[in-house]
Design an enzyme around this catalytic site. Structure first.
Site, PDB file in Angstrom:
ATOM      1  N   ASP A 177      -0.115 -13.576  19.086  1.00  0.00           N
ATOM      2  CA  ASP A 177       0.776 -14.735  19.237  1.00  0.00           C
ATOM      3  C   ASP A 177       2.055 -14.533  18.422  1.00  0.00           C
ATOM      4  O   ASP A 177       3.169 -14.770  18.898  1.00  0.00           O
ATOM      5  CB  ASP A 177       0.063 -16.061  18.875  1.00  0.00           C
ATOM      6  CG  ASP A 177      -0.733 -16.000  17.578  1.00  0.00           C
ATOM      7  OD1 ASP A 177      -0.884 -14.901  16.998  1.00  0.00           O
ATOM      8  OD2 ASP A 177      -1.202 -17.065  17.121  1.00  0.00           O
ATOM      9  N   TYR A 202     -11.050  -6.702  31.544  1.00  0.00           N
ATOM     10  CA  TYR A 202     -10.825  -6.171  32.890  1.00  0.00           C
ATOM     11  C   TYR A 202     -12.036  -5.497  33.529  1.00  0.00           C
ATOM     12  O   TYR A 202     -11.928  -4.983  34.635  1.00  0.00           O
ATOM     13  CB  TYR A 202      -9.661  -5.163  32.846  1.00  0.00           C
ATOM     14  CG  TYR A 202      -8.301  -5.820  32.939  1.00  0.00           C
ATOM     15  CD1 TYR A 202      -7.778  -6.525  31.864  1.00  0.00           C
ATOM     16  CD2 TYR A 202      -7.549  -5.734  34.102  1.00  0.00           C
ATOM     17  CE1 TYR A 202      -6.536  -7.121  31.948  1.00  0.00           C
ATOM     18  CE2 TYR A 202      -6.304  -6.322  34.192  1.00  0.00           C
ATOM     19  CZ  TYR A 202      -5.793  -7.019  33.127  1.00  0.00           C
ATOM     20  OH  TYR A 202      -4.567  -7.617  33.218  1.00  0.00           O
ATOM     21  N   ASP A 223      -0.967  -6.220  29.196  1.00  0.00           N
ATOM     22  CA  ASP A 223      -0.446  -6.668  30.495  1.00  0.00           C
ATOM     23  C   ASP A 223       0.649  -7.708  30.274  1.00  0.00           C
ATOM     24  O   ASP A 223       1.748  -7.616  30.832  1.00  0.00           O
ATOM     25  CB  ASP A 223      -1.594  -7.257  31.324  1.00  0.00           C
ATOM     26  CG  ASP A 223      -1.128  -7.740  32.679  1.00  0.00           C
ATOM     27  OD1 ASP A 223      -0.322  -7.025  33.310  1.00  0.00           O
ATOM     28  OD2 ASP A 223      -1.554  -8.829  33.105  1.00  0.00           O
ATOM     29  N   ASP A 243       5.130  -7.350  30.511  1.00  0.00           N
ATOM     30  CA  ASP A 243       6.046  -8.144  31.360  1.00  0.00           C
ATOM     31  C   ASP A 243       7.094  -8.825  30.482  1.00  0.00           C
ATOM     32  O   ASP A 243       8.275  -8.909  30.858  1.00  0.00           O
ATOM     33  CB  ASP A 243       5.283  -9.210  32.157  1.00  0.00           C
ATOM     34  CG  ASP A 243       4.887  -8.727  33.554  1.00  0.00           C
ATOM     35  OD1 ASP A 243       4.520  -7.538  33.683  1.00  0.00           O
ATOM     36  OD2 ASP A 243       4.942  -9.531  34.508  1.00  0.00           O
ATOM     37  N   LYS A 254      -6.225 -10.238  18.352  1.00  0.00           N
ATOM     38  CA  LYS A 254      -6.418 -11.651  18.056  1.00  0.00           C
ATOM     39  C   LYS A 254      -7.746 -11.777  17.313  1.00  0.00           C
ATOM     40  O   LYS A 254      -8.638 -12.542  17.679  1.00  0.00           O
ATOM     41  CB  LYS A 254      -6.396 -12.440  19.386  1.00  0.00           C
ATOM     42  CG  LYS A 254      -6.356 -13.929  19.243  1.00  0.00           C
ATOM     43  CD  LYS A 254      -5.074 -14.495  18.657  1.00  0.00           C
ATOM     44  CE  LYS A 254      -5.254 -15.972  18.372  1.00  0.00           C
ATOM     45  NZ  LYS A 254      -4.177 -16.519  17.518  1.00  0.00           N
TER      46      LYS A 254
HETATM   47  C1  IPM Z   1      -0.340  -4.618  36.132  1.00  0.00           C
HETATM   48  C2  IPM Z   1      -0.894  -5.695  37.027  1.00  0.00           C
HETATM   49  C3  IPM Z   1      -2.393  -5.569  37.204  1.00  0.00           C
HETATM   50  C4  IPM Z   1      -3.019  -5.685  35.827  1.00  0.00           C
HETATM   51  C5  IPM Z   1      -2.966  -6.596  38.193  1.00  0.00           C
HETATM   52  C6  IPM Z   1      -2.426  -6.364  39.581  1.00  0.00           C
HETATM   53  C7  IPM Z   1      -4.467  -6.604  38.233  1.00  0.00           C
HETATM   54  O1  IPM Z   1      -0.521  -6.948  36.572  1.00  0.00           O
HETATM   55  O2  IPM Z   1      -0.510  -3.434  36.439  1.00  0.00           O
HETATM   56  O3  IPM Z   1       0.306  -4.960  35.141  1.00  0.00           O
HETATM   57  O4  IPM Z   1      -3.258  -6.794  35.342  1.00  0.00           O
HETATM   58  O5  IPM Z   1      -3.283  -4.640  35.224  1.00  0.00           O
HETATM   59 MN    MN Z   2       0.895  -6.903  34.938  1.00  0.00          MN
END
Ligand code: IPM
Ligand code: MN
Ligand code: NAD
Length: 360
Positions: free
Chosen positions: A221, A137, A245, A249, A188
């Site tokens: 993985d 990042y 990240d 999700d 990884k």
């Molecule tokens: C998050 C988002 C951000 C990230 C994006 C918007 C750059 O997906 O906060 O999870 O990847 O950190």
């Molecule tokens: Mn995200």
């Protein structure tokens, strides 16, 4: 308790859900006998498109000087396809304020919310601790022969001893402070033999310092596989920026979706920032349909961070009650509008905990 809260609603549904989180914080302030002073900042796509300013000059110093905590809605707007403003603001805050620990709890609040068969409340309760200031990042890299068939694009993955040590240590300390018994480090290192080998060595260095925490490792993985197969085995998971990240999700999907996923960007020695895991969901923006519960639960995390554990607990209890009674937004199968979820939560808190004001 008086607290000064900087509020950045941002873009898209950030503008819809943030007022609902503030509604709940106002109800908490009333009930808990606190004073929260909110100052709103219009940083986002609208201002960027109108003026070219994303994160204003001096913003970080101003935040550090004048606020106890920051709340952010979401950033991202289809009119800014390169995400320039969002990058400046989001990473400006995360990197500039050294918000190196991104805490993303994954907790099932009601049994019907998980898509997994035979899993109930209590089976899913873990925390992803995502490294938040380096890895892929850092925006280091570049292009050679851009826009030709010979193009080379390089994106550097930066792992520093300091960065890796502080996040793994943070995760151990977090586990210790929250009575969590297990820590899993995921990387990884079998493929990323320099960067993630550093994670391996730092992890091995820290493990003996936390003998009461059962710590182990999984390649990412396998972690993705195990998260679906048997998520009950996880307690605290520490991982790098990119994997955190993705895993967060995935974790959100296990417990009801992005409409419920809360997060904190924490600097244990300074100002911290709280934001839902979700983005600006442009297709729902301005329609009063987005679920504000992620933002509201994020406000709960913010309260916990301010030392208001009881108040944070009220927010979670109210959220559970909303799900038990079906008073939810559409993504959870309910029929409430964004603003109605906020109203419901604020009313529930006011009705359920009125005596606290008198007592405090
Ligand atoms: C998050 C988002 C951000 C990230 C994006 C918007 C750059 O997906 O906060 O999870 O990847 O950190
Ligand atoms: Mn995200
Ligand atoms: P998103 O999180 O905005 O949406 C993903 C999916 O989840 C969509 O189907 C969306 O409608 C749904 N969703 C998300 N939040 C919801 C809510 N509160 N209620 C109901 N449904 C919800 O992710 P995306 O579509 O990949 O990204 C949209 C924009 O947001 C992009 O510009 C992206 O870069 C940005 N983004 C910003 C942040 C942030 O500010 N921290 C986080 C993620 C994405």
């Amino acid at each position: 308790m008086k607290k000064r809260i900087a509020v950045i609603p941002g873009d898209g549904i950030g503008l819809d859900v943030t007022p609902e989180a503030l509604k709940v914080l106002r109800a908490i302030a009333e009930t808990g006998g606190h004073e929260f002073v909110f100052t709103e900042f219009d940083w986002g796509a609208e201002r960027y498109l109108a003026t070219g300013v994303s994160l204003p000059e001096g913003a970080l110093d101003d935040l550090r000087r004048s606020y106890d905590v920051v709340f952010l809605g979401a950033l991202g707007d289809p009119r800014v396809p390169d995400m320039k403003h969002a990058t400046d603001i989001l990473f400006g805050l995360r990197f500039g304020l050294e918000l190196y620990a991104n805490i993303r709890p994954v907790k099932l609040l009601a049994p019907q919310l998980t898509p997994l068969r035979d899993r109930g409340v209590g089976d899913l309760d873990f925390v992803v601790v995502r490294e938040n200031t380096e890895g892929l990042y850092v925006h280091m890299g570049g292009n050679f022969k851009k826009d030709t068939k010979d193009e080379v694009a390089i994106q550097e993955d930066v792992n520093t001893y300091k960065g890796v040590e502080r996040i793994i240590r943070f995760a151990f300390e977090y586990a210790r402070a929250h009575g969590r018994k297990q820590l899993l480090m995921s990387d990884k290192s079998n493929a990323l033999t320099y960067g993630h080998d550093l994670w391996q060595r730092v992890f091995a260095e820290l493990q003996p310092q936390y003998p009461e925490i059962e710590s182990r490792h999984l390649y990412v993985d396998n972690l993705a596989f195990q998260l679906i197969k048997n998520p009950t085995q996880f307690d605290v998971i520490v991982t790098c920026n990119m994997f955190g990240d993705i895993i967060s999700d995935l974790g959100a999907a296990l417990v009801g979706g992005l409409g419920l996923a809360a997060s904190g960007n924490v600097n244990p020695d300074g100002l911290s920032m709280f934001e839902p895991v979700h983005g600006s969901a442009p297709k729902y923006a301005g329609k009063n349909v987005a679920n504000p519960m992620a933002a509201i639960l994020t406000a709960g995390m913010l309260l916990d961070h301010l030392g208001l554990q009881q108040e944070a607990e009220w927010v979670e209890q109210a959220a559970r009650a909303s799900m038990e009674t079906g008073n939810t937004a559409r993504d959870l199968g309910g029929s409430l509008k964004t603003s109605e979820v906020g109203d419901w939560m604020a009313d529930y808190i006011t009705a359920q905990y009125p005596a606290k004001t008198a007592r405090s």
